[in-house]
Design a protein around this motif. Sequence first.
Motif, PDB file in Angstrom:
ATOM      1  N   SER A 152      39.528  34.324  45.370  1.00  0.00           N
ATOM      2  CA  SER A 152      38.446  33.978  44.437  1.00  0.00           C
ATOM      3  C   SER A 152      37.354  33.164  45.134  1.00  0.00           C
ATOM      4  CB  SER A 152      38.997  33.219  43.219  1.00  0.00           C
ATOM      5  OG  SER A 152      39.721  32.062  43.624  1.00  0.00           O
ATOM      6  N   ARG A 157      33.957  34.162  43.384  1.00  0.00           N
ATOM      7  CA  ARG A 157      34.224  34.524  41.991  1.00  0.00           C
ATOM      8  C   ARG A 157      35.106  33.474  41.338  1.00  0.00           C
ATOM      9  NH1 ARG A 157      33.277  40.073  40.619  1.00  0.00           N
ATOM     10  NH2 ARG A 157      34.172  39.444  38.621  1.00  0.00           N
ATOM     11  N   LEU A 163      39.274  38.496  36.547  1.00  0.00           N
ATOM     12  CA  LEU A 163      39.576  38.714  37.962  1.00  0.00           C
ATOM     13  C   LEU A 163      41.074  38.896  38.173  1.00  0.00           C
ATOM     14  CD1 LEU A 163      38.170  38.907  40.711  1.00  0.00           C
ATOM     15  CD2 LEU A 163      38.685  36.485  41.068  1.00  0.00           C
TER      16      LEU A 163
END
Length: 209
Positions: A152, A157, A163
């Motif tokens: 991540s 992100r 996700l």
Amino acid sequence: MRTVSHATPLRRAPVQRRSAERLTRILDACADLLDEVGYDALSTRAVALRADVPIGSVYRFFGNKRQMADALAQRNLERYAERVTERLTEADSGPDGGGWRGALDAVLDEYLAMKRTAPGFSLIDFGNQIPVGDRHAVPNHRVAERLTELLSGYLGRRPDDDLRRVFLVAVETADTLVQLAFRVAPDGDEKIIEEARELLRAYLGRVLD
């Protein structure tokens, strides 16, 4: 999406260096014997003999061989995460960076390398083949969760449910296709592996580009 707990903990965590080294020998012996005799014929006594430790040392850490196999699977996951992290660090320091495609290659390539070379991995991997041939969902959830933690930040992100869902779908897809590749050829059919890579690129590109 819920967070999945780690594998069965040790009965007693090693405190001293000597205990940690003994645990390493036990797990190494377990991995070697899995390749030689399989899970059904595996025994704690055989592991103790191979590791050159008293049987009581095995039971100090594990109540039975299933707990020992779970600990080996957890160690596999930790080593896998270390290998992926090292690859990502190398890619990040390169002239072009890695991007998510480089991250995908690291994740898939390191899994394939462990499947081909790590003792006991073909039977245990991250815990989802015990009993042999029985696939369980929890280890793949665990792998997806770990990859979310690892990737991540690298991808810039937020590690949210979306996700996590994307990585879970990718892990489940990769797992199924890699298993197919290794059923077709002992070292993994390269054409099927490349098909899997292209499929994952197409899916992740829709989400990550």
